[in-house]
Design an enzyme around this catalytic site. Structure first.
Site, PDB file in Angstrom:
ATOM      1  N   SER A   1      -1.416  -1.176  -4.293  1.00 15.01           N
ATOM      2  CA  SER A   1      -1.497  -2.626  -4.149  1.00 15.01           C
ATOM      3  C   SER A   1      -0.878  -3.314  -5.358  1.00 15.01           C
ATOM      4  O   SER A   1      -0.895  -2.777  -6.475  1.00 15.01           O
ATOM      5  CB  SER A   1      -2.973  -3.044  -4.038  1.00 15.01           C
ATOM      6  OG  SER A   1      -3.124  -4.438  -4.173  1.00 15.01           O
TER       7      SER A   1
ATOM      8  N   TYR B   1     -10.862  -3.571  -7.325  1.00 14.89           N
ATOM      9  CA  TYR B   1      -9.948  -2.977  -6.341  1.00 14.89           C
ATOM     10  C   TYR B   1      -8.635  -2.577  -7.011  1.00 14.89           C
ATOM     11  O   TYR B   1      -8.127  -1.460  -6.809  1.00 14.89           O
ATOM     12  CB  TYR B   1      -9.693  -3.988  -5.227  1.00 14.89           C
ATOM     13  CG  TYR B   1      -8.675  -3.556  -4.200  1.00 14.89           C
ATOM     14  CD1 TYR B   1      -8.975  -2.580  -3.262  1.00 14.89           C
ATOM     15  CD2 TYR B   1      -7.414  -4.155  -4.153  1.00 14.89           C
ATOM     16  CE1 TYR B   1      -8.049  -2.200  -2.301  1.00 14.89           C
ATOM     17  CE2 TYR B   1      -6.487  -3.771  -3.197  1.00 14.89           C
ATOM     18  CZ  TYR B   1      -6.806  -2.802  -2.274  1.00 14.89           C
ATOM     19  OH  TYR B   1      -5.884  -2.428  -1.336  1.00 14.89           O
TER      20      TYR B   1
ATOM     21  N   LYS C   1      -7.052   1.257  -7.429  1.00 10.55           N
ATOM     22  CA  LYS C   1      -5.718   1.634  -6.971  1.00 10.55           C
ATOM     23  C   LYS C   1      -4.858   2.135  -8.135  1.00 10.55           C
ATOM     24  O   LYS C   1      -4.051   3.055  -7.971  1.00 10.55           O
ATOM     25  CB  LYS C   1      -5.048   0.437  -6.283  1.00 10.55           C
ATOM     26  CG  LYS C   1      -5.612   0.142  -4.898  1.00 10.55           C
ATOM     27  CD  LYS C   1      -5.355   1.298  -3.942  1.00 10.55           C
ATOM     28  CE  LYS C   1      -5.782   0.996  -2.529  1.00 10.55           C
ATOM     29  NZ  LYS C   1      -5.530   2.135  -1.610  1.00 10.55           N
TER      30      LYS C   1
END
Length: 321
Positions: free
Chosen positions: A122, A146, A150
């Site tokens: 991402s 998040y 990643k």
């Protein structure tokens, strides 16, 4: 050639499977089997060869071991919980997005067959105090849990590849729009819903200002790039196996204007503007000025216009009346 799609029940997993089924080959070899795996059994996909659907909890090593066997040639790692959900539930985010990725890599390593592993990362791995534009070798500086999860996955993918355990390649996806289906818990979910719902005759809420800029790619192009990405030669990937997938930068106003250019004025009247501080905090931490030179050099592509993104949704995904 056997392909496993972890996250095979999601929008991109389903579209990837459908495209591979039509294509019939990958990496110069005939496809003999696709396995679609997800936490809930995915929808089946028609193909002229076997397509198996199964459940897999990537946070559970035994479940991963049962899903990935020695005949698996290519593993797509699409399974994850999305940004807002990972931010709200810290423990679950790390359990699935970090530990789940480790479980997949460890199983691939244990096979001893060096499978190709395609990992979807991402743009949330970037943020904070780094200069624009963002390039492929810009320092990872995530500003969310998040993004951190990643980033860890990216580092592991390169290290497992360096050691020869896997042939990994990771792609930092732009926001994929216009996505079909219903809104999810991703902070970026509104970037599809403000278009999808009006195109379907329903109201939608936009939580950011119309001049908010972001980096976009259509589902159709994303799938094309994931297939091309699996076919890249290992020697062309370099010492960092991760790169940005090509996309284009547009403002929310430009998205809406593109919709209007394709279908007329009426859908845009269904959009309400209601600021949401929590969503704004997350998405404004994502850096939008991207320069994806590596993936473009390797043959991956972006949409020509956002009007194309609207047309693809109407052609591929808009529910029939």
């Amino acid at each position: 050639m056997k392909v496993l799609i972890l996250g095979g029940g999601g929008v991109i997993g389903q579209k990837l499977a459908q495209s591979l089924a039509l294509r019939g080959e990958l990496r110069g070899k005939e496809l003999t089997k696709i396995v679609l795996a997800d936490i809930v059994t995915p929808a089946p996909v028609s193909a002229p060869f076997p397509v198996e659907t199964t459940t897999c909890d990537i946070a559970n090593p035994a479940s991963v071991t049962a899903c990935i066997d020695a005949d698996t040639d290519v593993i797509y790692v699409l399974a994850a919980i999305v940004s807002s959900h990972a931010e709200e539930d810290f423990d679950l985010g790390y359990k699935i997005n970090m530990t789940g990725t480790i479980n997949v890599l460890e199983r691939a390593r244990a096979l001893g067959t060096k499978p190709v592993v395609v990992f979807t990362s991402s743009l949330a791995v970037f943020g904070g105090e780094v200069p624009d534009p963002i390039v492929d070798h810009t320092l990872l500086n995530p500003q969310s849990s998040y993004g951190t999860q990643k980033a860890i996955g990216e580092l592991l993918l390169t290290d497992y590849s360096r050691k020869g355990f896997i042939d990994g390649r990771g792609f930092r996806l732009p926001t994929i729009s216009v996505r079909p289906g219903k809104p999810n818990r991703a902070a970026s979910s509104f970037m599809s819903s403000i278009l999808r719902e009006p195109l379907n005759g329903q109201e939608a809420v936009c939580p950011v200002e119309e001049d908010f800029l972001h980096y976009y790619l259509s589902p159709r192009k994303c799938v094309e790039n994931l297939i091309k990405g699996a076919e890249l030669a290992e020697e062309d990937l370099g010492q960092n196996r991760n790169m940005m997938m090509p996309g284009k930068i547009w403002s929310v106003r430009q998205l809406i204007d593109a919709m209007t250019a394709v279908v007329g004025l009426e859908p845009a009247k269904l959009i309400r503007w209601e600021a949401d501080a929590a969503i704004q905090y997350i998405v404004k931490g994502w850096r939008f000025d991207q320069a994806p030179k590596k993936s473009i050099k390797l043959g991956l592509t972006a949409d020509d216009s956002f009007e194309d993104n609207i047309r693809y949704y109407l052609e591929d995904d808009k529910p029939s009346a």
